[in-house]
Design an enzyme around this catalytic site. Structure first.
Site: not given
Length: 604
Positions: A101, A216, A219, A221, A267, A284, A343
């Protein structure tokens, strides 16, 4: 007939399905033109086939991606990561990858360094040595990456001066002041030059030995109103960002690393994102029984939407408490999911930190997954070639509308039915068996379908059933998956007298070559069974395809389960051979060597 509507427009839209007018399906969008596809078919299986013909299937994954992919938020240093890898291996858990990570490039809160795309040297002083050490143990290293670059990053000025960020109304780089990690801008992934610049920053890490990426926050985010790209407004392109990023990564590998299969953990995406070797996680998720239960409809509906490798953070990611029962039940679901990837935050995700009882259960489960790798890898092949989902809701195989909302059990490939335990303290559960004859995968107990049974499920067991007439290929459990070791191969046939004909297949290749199928560098086994009143005849053949390190000859162990009595004789290619019959398991065991020629086994 069944029908499917694919609204191919990423912009915000409204679907009114019989709400305002019971007999009307209305779709509204702000854009002036969009594509709308209507597909019809006799059943849901045919609809998904039509849809994947349109949007594509997923390339074969790197073989190691089907193993144990260990992650955590987060491994703080080279020493921390190395100790975890060594401890997992020492405790005899199979392992194929470690996922690092955001601590690999920064120190966390107050010092994130997002966008540097370089190792944080004080905690990771010799990353190349670490990667090579992991690789020597057949453990792959996967790094997290985000499309945001903090204003404090060493790469910010360069990207800003080149105009590679999304912009504001004045055409300046859009600075997102309230981004959780600190003020940042986002890469204009729709600009080919910006996308290539971004991927070039990843290249030294790939050359260093990084085997895959964890893409990661795609989107995206944080995506404020008013942000724009060279291809259009952020509002209209929002749902395409992750998809385009995945396409960029895939294209970059195809150009620069043409002999390497892509592993890209994401994701977010769009219809067709599967074409770019993506492995979506469900986010998550909460560490709770409700969080566990929610994973089944997510995994199954995404699978029916052409996204074959949807999976969850095994054990749950956020909140909750340390709970060995929940962890064990989540591991059971994960073992029978397309991807197995623990995870989480705060509480341990690694089995080495659990009790001896839990470690034993998890070790057995992981070994079972590795034994089933030939079956699982064949599922991956069938998805790539035929568009068949790896996990399937009941209505995919049994076309009954009452099954549409049935998500508490599912098919794992063609032959296995999985019924996860989703409630705390449960030692059994009701299972609505589909039509047909089923055998308990672990005990061999026989059940007729079309009815509800109560399946026992102590903490060490997940109810799994195998369809009568199935061929299940397995191997001895490996510690990792650089290659499927098939010098010794077990093929199990689940006999039932009502099944007069059956068939199956097994796909094998080197686990690495992106064009293995296209170039014919693979071996495809075909299994068939014909059953009469007095004799069971099984034929095994293959295409004699060649791939790197393919065994020329194999030692085959054929197991026939659920046979009602000891056979009079067993013949292999017409010659009588020795065999073993185990009355308790109602199982016949036959061993023989197989080269390039087909083999026929007759059991009388």
């Amino acid at each position: 007939k069944k029908f499917m509507v694919f609204f191919d427009a990423p912009q915000k839209a409204l679907a009114d399905i019989g709400f305002t007018n019971r007999n009307r399906f209305r779709i509204e969008s702000e854009v002036k033109a969009f594509n709308l596809y209507l597909m019809t078919g006799p059943d849901y299986k045919a609809l998904l086939k039509e849809y994947t013909t349109l949007t594509g299937t997923q390339p074969l994954p790197p073989l190691w991606a089907l193993g144990n992919l260990q992650g955590k938020y987060g491994y703080l240093s080279q020493i921390h990561a190395s100790n975890v890898v060594d401890s997992i291996i020492k405790d005899k858990f199979p392992l194929d990858a470690i996922l690092l990570d955001l601590y690999w490039y920064g120190k966390g809160i107050g010092d994130f360094r997002m966008g540097n795309l370089s190792w944080e040297q004080s905690n990771w002083p010799k990353p190349t040595d670490m990667i090579n050490n992991f690789s020597s143990k057949n453990v792959n290293t996967v790094l997290i990456s985000q499309p945001y670059i903090l204003k404090t990053s060493e790469n910010y000025h360069e990207a800003d001066s080149l105009g590679f960020f999304a912009t504001d109304s004045a055409n300046n780089s859009f600075l997102i002041d309230d981004f959780w990690f600190g003020p940042a801008s986002i890469i204009d992934i729709f600009d080919a030059k910006a996308a290539d610049w971004f991927m070039q920053k990843h290249k030294p890490l790939i050359d260093q030995g990084i085997a895959g990426w964890w893409s990661d926050l795609g989107e995206p985010e944080k995506h404020p109103a008013g942000i724009k790209y060279k291809a259009g407004s952020g509002k209209n392109l929002n749902n395409l960002y992750g998809h385009t990023w995945a396409k960029t990564t895939s294209s970059f590998y195809r150009k620069n690393y043409p002999n390497q299969r892509v592993f890209n953990l994401i994701r977010s995406g769009y219809a067709g994102t599967q074409r770019y070797s993506t492995f979506p996680r469900s986010g998550d998720v909460k560490r709770s029984w409700a969080g566990l239960k929610a994973q089944l409809p997510i995994m199954l509906t995404m699978s029916m939407s052409g996204i074959p490798y949807m999976h969850s953070d095994v054990g749950g990611y956020a909140e909750g408490v340390f709970n060995e029962e929940l962890y064990t039940r989540w591991v059971q679901l994960g073992v029978f999911s397309p991807i197995f990837r623990p995870h989480g935050d705060k509480h341990p995700t690694e089995p080495i930190y659990y009790s001896e009882e839990t470690r034993k259960i998890v070790r057995n489960l992981l070994n079972l997954r590795y034994e089933l790798i030939p079956y699982i890898y064949t599922m991956a092949y069938q998805q790539t070639v035929h568009g068949k989902p790896l996990v399937r809701p009941l209505m995919y195989e049994q076309d009954d509308d009452y099954l549409l909302d049935k998500y508490d059990l599912y098919y794992f490939g063609d032959n296995l039915l999985v019924a996860p335990i989703l409630e705390a303290g449960a030692n059994s559960r009701r299972v609505d068996l589909p039509i047909g004859t089923w055998l308990d995968f672990f005990t061999g107990e026989e059940y007729y379908g079309g009815r509800t049974i109560e399946a026992g499920a102590p903490i060490s067991k997940i109810p799994v059933f195998v369809k009568a007439g199935s061929f299940i290929p397995t191997i001895k459990a490996q510690t990792s998956l650089p290659l499927i070791q098939t010098d010794n191969l077990t093929i199990t046939y689940y006999y039932h007298n009502d099944v007069t004909k059956a068939s199956g297949e097994l796909y094998l290749d080197d686990g690495k070559s992106p064009d293995a199928i296209k170039k014919g560098n693979y071996q495809l086994f075909s299994f068939s069974a014909q059953n009469s009143d007095k004799e069971l005849s099984i034929d095994i053949s293959h295409n004699d395809g060649v791939y790197l390190l393919r065994p020329g000859r194999r030692e085959i162990e054929l197991l026939v389960k659920n046979l009602p009595g000891r056979p009079e004789n067993v013949r292999v290619d017409g010659k009588g051979v020795e065999f073993r019959y185990v009355p308790k398991d109602k199982q016949v065991q036959v061993k023989f060597t197989m080269g390039s020629a087909p083999v026929n086994i007759k059991i009388k």
